[in-house]
Design an enzyme around this catalytic site. Structure first.
Site, PDB file in Angstrom:
ATOM      1  N   LYS A 262      20.672  -7.725 -16.491  1.00 22.65           N
ATOM      2  CA  LYS A 262      19.997  -7.606 -15.192  1.00 22.65           C
ATOM      3  C   LYS A 262      18.790  -8.530 -15.114  1.00 22.65           C
ATOM      4  O   LYS A 262      18.550  -9.154 -14.100  1.00 22.65           O
ATOM      5  CB  LYS A 262      19.587  -6.154 -14.964  1.00 22.65           C
ATOM      6  CG  LYS A 262      18.950  -5.905 -13.608  1.00 22.65           C
ATOM      7  CD  LYS A 262      19.955  -6.096 -12.487  1.00 22.65           C
ATOM      8  CE  LYS A 262      19.318  -6.115 -11.114  1.00 22.65           C
ATOM      9  NZ  LYS A 262      20.171  -6.799 -10.130  1.00 22.65           N
TER      10      LYS A 262
ATOM     11  N   TRP B 116      -2.978  -2.702  -1.530  1.00 21.04           N
ATOM     12  CA  TRP B 116      -2.625  -4.086  -1.851  1.00 21.04           C
ATOM     13  C   TRP B 116      -3.461  -4.949  -0.930  1.00 21.04           C
ATOM     14  O   TRP B 116      -3.292  -4.923   0.288  1.00 21.04           O
ATOM     15  CB  TRP B 116      -1.123  -4.289  -1.626  1.00 21.04           C
ATOM     16  CG  TRP B 116      -0.646  -5.617  -2.094  1.00 21.04           C
ATOM     17  CD1 TRP B 116      -0.430  -5.999  -3.393  1.00 21.04           C
ATOM     18  CD2 TRP B 116      -0.316  -6.744  -1.292  1.00 21.04           C
ATOM     19  NE1 TRP B 116       0.005  -7.293  -3.431  1.00 21.04           N
ATOM     20  CE2 TRP B 116       0.084  -7.779  -2.151  1.00 21.04           C
ATOM     21  CE3 TRP B 116      -0.328  -6.991   0.081  1.00 21.04           C
ATOM     22  CZ2 TRP B 116       0.473  -9.026  -1.711  1.00 21.04           C
ATOM     23  CZ3 TRP B 116       0.065  -8.242   0.535  1.00 21.04           C
ATOM     24  CH2 TRP B 116       0.459  -9.235  -0.359  1.00 21.04           C
TER      25      TRP B 116
ATOM     26  N   CYS C 158       0.817  -1.213   0.000  1.00 20.65           N
ATOM     27  CA  CYS C 158       0.000   0.000   0.000  1.00 20.65           C
ATOM     28  C   CYS C 158       0.854   1.267   0.000  1.00 20.65           C
ATOM     29  O   CYS C 158       1.991   1.258   0.464  1.00 20.65           O
ATOM     30  CB  CYS C 158      -0.880   0.024   1.236  1.00 20.65           C
ATOM     31  SG  CYS C 158      -1.856  -1.453   1.444  1.00 20.65           S
TER      32      CYS C 158
ATOM     33  N   GLU D 165      26.747 -17.819  -2.662  1.00 23.26           N
ATOM     34  CA  GLU D 165      26.422 -16.461  -3.128  1.00 23.26           C
ATOM     35  C   GLU D 165      27.689 -15.608  -3.190  1.00 23.26           C
ATOM     36  O   GLU D 165      27.876 -14.827  -4.126  1.00 23.26           O
ATOM     37  CB  GLU D 165      25.347 -15.854  -2.206  1.00 23.26           C
ATOM     38  CG  GLU D 165      24.983 -14.410  -2.452  1.00 23.26           C
ATOM     39  CD  GLU D 165      24.448 -14.135  -3.857  1.00 23.26           C
ATOM     40  OE1 GLU D 165      24.159 -15.066  -4.615  1.00 23.26           O
ATOM     41  OE2 GLU D 165      24.364 -12.940  -4.202  1.00 23.26           O
TER      42      GLU D 165
ATOM     43  N   ARG E 121       5.752  -0.336  -5.835  1.00 26.27           N
ATOM     44  CA  ARG E 121       5.636  -1.139  -4.609  1.00 26.27           C
ATOM     45  C   ARG E 121       4.604  -2.254  -4.741  1.00 26.27           C
ATOM     46  O   ARG E 121       4.570  -3.151  -3.913  1.00 26.27           O
ATOM     47  CB  ARG E 121       5.244  -0.238  -3.430  1.00 26.27           C
ATOM     48  CG  ARG E 121       6.295   0.797  -3.106  1.00 26.27           C
ATOM     49  CD  ARG E 121       5.797   1.754  -2.053  1.00 26.27           C
ATOM     50  NE  ARG E 121       5.690   1.118  -0.767  1.00 26.27           N
ATOM     51  CZ  ARG E 121       6.597   1.216   0.195  1.00 26.27           C
ATOM     52  NH1 ARG E 121       7.675   1.929  -0.010  1.00 26.27           N
ATOM     53  NH2 ARG E 121       6.443   0.620   1.340  1.00 26.27           N
TER      54      ARG E 121
ATOM     55  N   GLU F 210      31.143 -13.108 -10.929  1.00 26.87           N
ATOM     56  CA  GLU F 210      30.370 -12.211 -11.803  1.00 26.87           C
ATOM     57  C   GLU F 210      31.091 -10.898 -12.083  1.00 26.87           C
ATOM     58  O   GLU F 210      31.109 -10.430 -13.219  1.00 26.87           O
ATOM     59  CB  GLU F 210      29.057 -11.817 -11.106  1.00 26.87           C
ATOM     60  CG  GLU F 210      27.907 -12.703 -11.331  1.00 26.87           C
ATOM     61  CD  GLU F 210      26.687 -12.142 -10.632  1.00 26.87           C
ATOM     62  OE1 GLU F 210      25.711 -11.887 -11.324  1.00 26.87           O
ATOM     63  OE2 GLU F 210      26.717 -11.948  -9.389  1.00 26.87           O
TER      64      GLU F 210
ATOM     65  N   LYS G 284      29.100 -13.839  -6.599  1.00 24.22           N
ATOM     66  CA  LYS G 284      29.390 -12.399  -6.708  1.00 24.22           C
ATOM     67  C   LYS G 284      30.797 -12.184  -7.223  1.00 24.22           C
ATOM     68  O   LYS G 284      31.032 -11.353  -8.102  1.00 24.22           O
ATOM     69  CB  LYS G 284      29.284 -11.693  -5.342  1.00 24.22           C
ATOM     70  CG  LYS G 284      27.931 -11.442  -4.757  1.00 24.22           C
ATOM     71  CD  LYS G 284      27.109 -10.412  -5.460  1.00 24.22           C
ATOM     72  CE  LYS G 284      26.306 -11.067  -6.549  1.00 24.22           C
ATOM     73  NZ  LYS G 284      24.967 -11.461  -6.253  1.00 24.22           N
TER      74      LYS G 284
ATOM     75  N   HIS H  85      36.882 -34.424   0.271  1.00 25.31           N
ATOM     76  CA  HIS H  85      36.380 -35.370  -0.734  1.00 25.31           C
ATOM     77  C   HIS H  85      36.757 -34.924  -2.146  1.00 25.31           C
ATOM     78  O   HIS H  85      36.158 -35.392  -3.109  1.00 25.31           O
ATOM     79  CB  HIS H  85      34.871 -35.526  -0.595  1.00 25.31           C
ATOM     80  CG  HIS H  85      34.463 -36.061   0.745  1.00 25.31           C
ATOM     81  ND1 HIS H  85      34.705 -37.360   1.125  1.00 25.31           N
ATOM     82  CD2 HIS H  85      33.894 -35.461   1.814  1.00 25.31           C
ATOM     83  CE1 HIS H  85      34.273 -37.542   2.365  1.00 25.31           C
ATOM     84  NE2 HIS H  85      33.780 -36.392   2.807  1.00 25.31           N
TER      85      HIS H  85
ATOM     86  N   ASN I 246      -2.233   2.176   5.672  1.00 31.40           N
ATOM     87  CA  ASN I 246      -1.281   1.121   5.304  1.00 31.40           C
ATOM     88  C   ASN I 246      -1.107   0.244   6.524  1.00 31.40           C
ATOM     89  O   ASN I 246      -0.945   0.757   7.633  1.00 31.40           O
ATOM     90  CB  ASN I 246       0.097   1.706   4.958  1.00 31.40           C
ATOM     91  CG  ASN I 246       0.108   2.381   3.615  1.00 31.40           C
ATOM     92  OD1 ASN I 246      -0.901   2.399   2.915  1.00 31.40           O
ATOM     93  ND2 ASN I 246       1.251   2.933   3.254  1.00 31.40           N
ATOM     94  N   GLY I 247      -1.064  -1.072   6.333  1.00 31.70           N
ATOM     95  CA  GLY I 247      -0.818  -1.962   7.468  1.00 31.70           C
ATOM     96  C   GLY I 247      -1.994  -2.889   7.703  1.00 31.70           C
ATOM     97  O   GLY I 247      -2.872  -3.039   6.842  1.00 31.70           O
TER      98      GLY I 247
HETATM   99  C1  F6R Z   1      23.442 -12.553  -9.629  1.00 33.62           C
HETATM  100  C2  F6R Z   1      22.187 -12.252 -10.288  1.00 33.62           C
HETATM  101  C3  F6R Z   1      21.497 -13.341 -11.016  1.00 33.62           C
HETATM  102  C4  F6R Z   1      19.995 -13.287 -10.706  1.00 33.62           C
HETATM  103  C5  F6R Z   1      19.241 -14.318 -11.582  1.00 33.62           C
HETATM  104  C6  F6R Z   1      17.788 -14.375 -11.226  1.00 33.62           C
HETATM  105  O1  F6R Z   1      23.995 -11.435  -9.029  1.00 33.62           O
HETATM  106  O2  F6R Z   1      21.717 -11.151 -10.246  1.00 33.62           O
HETATM  107  O3  F6R Z   1      22.012 -14.590 -10.707  1.00 33.62           O
HETATM  108  O4  F6R Z   1      19.817 -13.562  -9.360  1.00 33.62           O
HETATM  109  O5  F6R Z   1      19.386 -13.986 -12.924  1.00 33.62           O
HETATM  110  O6  F6R Z   1      17.184 -13.145 -11.417  1.00 33.62           O
HETATM  111  P1  F6R Z   1      15.805 -12.803 -10.733  1.00 33.62           P
HETATM  112  O7  F6R Z   1      16.041 -12.791  -9.264  1.00 33.62           O
HETATM  113  O8  F6R Z   1      15.432 -11.456 -11.283  1.00 33.62           O
HETATM  114  O9  F6R Z   1      14.850 -13.884 -11.133  1.00 33.62           O
END
Ligand code: F6R
Length: 616
Positions: A611, A75, A2, A489, A27, A496, A493, A512, A100-101
């Site tokens: 992205k 929402w 909301c 993760e 949002r 990447e 990072k 192993h 909201n809430g």
């Molecule tokens: C890593 C990264 C990707 C996304 C993946 C899924 O930093 O950004 O591995 O996590 O492409 O993307 P979403 O979360 O948008 O489905």
């Protein structure tokens, strides 16, 4: 979720309200509405299910004009998205309110107000507030006094904005567990649940604190605190750079987004925590009934979002006692799956448009419940308007705001927060989680933004450690338990954005196979919270040191892991073990960032990556 916008001015404020609603669209919401006090002193209202554009169309045919008004994007939680459930809600013809809430004690309040003769026109929890306010206003005469009396009777989370035809010069607001900010203008003032909504009209803001009540007039703002005492809240001048599309003082979006995490985690929690429990209604109108039936969980996601799901599996099984399976969407979508009865299908995605995740959801929906299909689908997503959200039965939006850096950072930690909320809600409903543990974790969650801020304070230490990696070509990341996905993760990072080959292993797997790789050219990064696995982890670290491997350990200050030759320890603040995966993610993000900067790569747009992966 909301959104609230309000204004009191000497001009027609309809365009300000509508533009504010548009800025809050990201949002997520499913209806919108506006109420204005017109020149004749009459409250006028237009509400529409659907998008703000539909509200705009309605307003184009029947324009409103007024100098005092409130607007809302809703929402749905209590009651379906519809015109009558949309806000603003009225009591009589002279009182309008947006909320909201979630009000938890709405049922007894509704019964009491009905006995007093109030007629209800919606299914919402919100409508009880406006009638209760009306009741107190009749007795007390002053809107601020009536609001003070009203909030004393509310249990739950709220941000409220109120206008009255009888007191046409003021806008009243109050918050508890749901944010509100006052925008300060010249001879006009504004209110919103997010300052983004008001950037068009002002750059000066005053943030309301928990329990504050504010009376906003054209030329003054009066605030009372939780105890009813008048208080001055600081005025903050907005500086360019806090906006998502602007890096501001940061060199890269990624660094800015890493530092935003305390704030966005706070936002993701807002409106979703009761005093000592998670508010299940925050998952949507049918959530309570659906979640109560869940006996199994299947999570599907890609990349970073997949790692968030892996952490959630540890939580769901340990805290809620619910069996959980997790799979990358690109595999899941092409596999014939056997579905356990009463399985909730959970998809996780920052963008909500990832092709594989969407395809997995669509496949899952084709299986009929009761005939080997899923009970329901839940999307944990950062974009309220995305396909994933639209096509899922339930949604839990992360509130990370737009993430510009290709490497996901704040989306991941807010996904973890959302998944922990889901775990606590399911745990309580399935009886696997005690009220004491839930209350303890709710308390820890409230403190989390502060803890994340503390962890970010070690930015410069991590920058120094990054120098160890600049000339290396390979690294190994180790973790145990729920820290294993955190290590994954961290490795993702690093590869990447710095293009250094990085692999993650559960620390127990070292001997192993991967131990064969370890030598002085292969740094090993480990996350070591002080839990029951730390002694086992220490043995794994010895195995690395014995082969001449260089260790970088992010270790709990009380874990008993010390700096030494070939061992670089970065001390982490102590945190509850369940929340450790969220905290320990931050130094790994910073590490990959600073290594990439040293290597001179394109941090925000690494080669070959996009992205939002909307193609297979
Ligand atoms: C890593 C990264 C990707 C996304 C993946 C899924 O930093 O950004 O591995 O996590 O492409 O993307 P979403 O979360 O948008 O489905």
């Amino acid at each position: 979720m909301c959104g609230i916008v309000g204004a009191v001015a000497e001009r027609n404020i309809l365009p300000v309200l509508v533009e504010g609603l548009k800025r809050l669209e990201y949002r997520g919401y499913d209806s919108a509405g506006v109420a204005l006090l017109d020149g004749d002193g009459t409250l006028q209202r237009v509400r529409r299910p659907g998008k703000v554009s539909e509200l705009e169309q309605a307003l184009a045919t029947a324009p409103l004009n007024g100098r005092l008004g409130i607007a809302h994007t809703r929402w749905a939680t209590h009651g379906v998205p519809s015109e009558r459930n949309a806000h603003p809600h009225f009591s009589g013809n002279d009182l309008a309110l947006v909320h909201n809430g979630i009000i938890e004690n709405h049922e007894p309040l509704r019964a009491r107000l009905k006995d007093m003769g109030y007629l209800f026109t919606s299914e919402t929890d919100t409508e009880v507030i406006v009638h209760l306010l009306h009741h107190h206003l009749d007795a007390l005469g002053d809107l601020a006094d009536a609001l003070k009396a009203t909030v004393k009777e509310l249990h739950g989370a709220y941000g409220l904005a109120v206008i009255s035809a009888k007191q046409p010069d003021r806008l009243l607001a109050t918050r508890s567990g749901s944010p509100l900010v006052i925008g300060l203008g010249l001879g006009e003032n504004f209110l919103a649940s997010d300052q983004l909504a008001l950037r068009q009209v002002t750059d000066r803001f005053m943030y309301l604190e928990e329990g504050d009540i504010a009376e906003i007039r054209r030329d003054s703002v009066q605030v009372w605190d939780l105890d009813g005492q008048p208080v001055q809240r600081e005025q903050v001048q907005y500086h360019e750079g806090a906006e998502a599309a602007d890096k501001g003082a940061y060199r890269h979006f990624m660094l800015k987004e890493i530092h935003e995490q305390p704030k966005v985690v706070q936002r993701t929690l807002e409106g979703r925590l009761g005093l000592d429990h998670v508010l299940v209604e925050a998952f949507g109108p049918q959530a309570g009934a659906l979640l109560a039936k869940v006996r199994n969980v299947q999570i599907v996601a890609c990349g970073t979002s997949y790692h968030a799901g892996m952490v959630a599996r540890y939580w769901l099984e340990e805290l809620a006692g619910i069996p959980c399976q997790i799979e990358v969407a690109s595999e899941f979508r092409y596999r014939k799956v056997v579905v356990q009865p009463d399985t909730l299908f959970v998809s996780i995605s920052q963008s909500g448009e990832t092709a594989d995740t969407l395809a997995a959801l669509r496949n899952a929906k084709q299986l009929a419940p009761g005939a080997g299909g899923y009970l329901a689908s839940l999307a944990i997503c950062n974009v309220g308007t995305s396909s994933l959200v639209r096509e899922s039965d339930l949604t839990l939006l992360t509130q990370a705001g737009p993430e510009i850096g290709v490497a996901s950072t704040k989306a991941f930690t807010t996904q973890l927060v959302a998944l922990l909320l889901l775990t606590l809600a399911l745990g309580r409903m399935r009886g696997g989680l005690s009220a004491t543990v839930e209350a303890e974790l709710v308390d820890e969650l409230r403190r989390l933004p502060t803890r994340l801020g503390e962890a970010l304070g070690m930015d410069k230490t991590v920058e120094k450690v990054a120098e160890l990696f600049a000339e290396k070509h390979h690294t190994l990341f180790l973790g145990r338990g729920a820290q294993y996905p955190v290590a994954m993760e961290g490795a993702l990072k690093l590869k990447e954005i710095s293009y250094i080959h990085a692999e993650a292993y559960p620390a127990g797997e070292l001997k192993h196979g991967p131990l064969a790789l370890v030598d002085s050219d292969m740094p090993v990064v480990t996350v070591a919270p002080n839990n029951e696995l730390v002694e086992k982890l220490k043995s794994n670290l010895q195995e690395v040191r014995a082969r001449g491997g260089q260790l970088v350990v992010f270790a709990d200050i009380e874990a008993g892991i010390d700096n030494g030759e070939g061992t670089h320890v970065v001390s982490m603040p102590h945190i509850h073990d369940i929340l450790a995966p969220i905290l320990y993610t931050l130094p790994l993000q910073l590490l990959s960032y600073y290594v990439a900067v040293l290597k001179g790569t394109d941090v925000d747009q690494p080669r070959n990556l996009a992205k939002s992966v909307t193609v297979e």
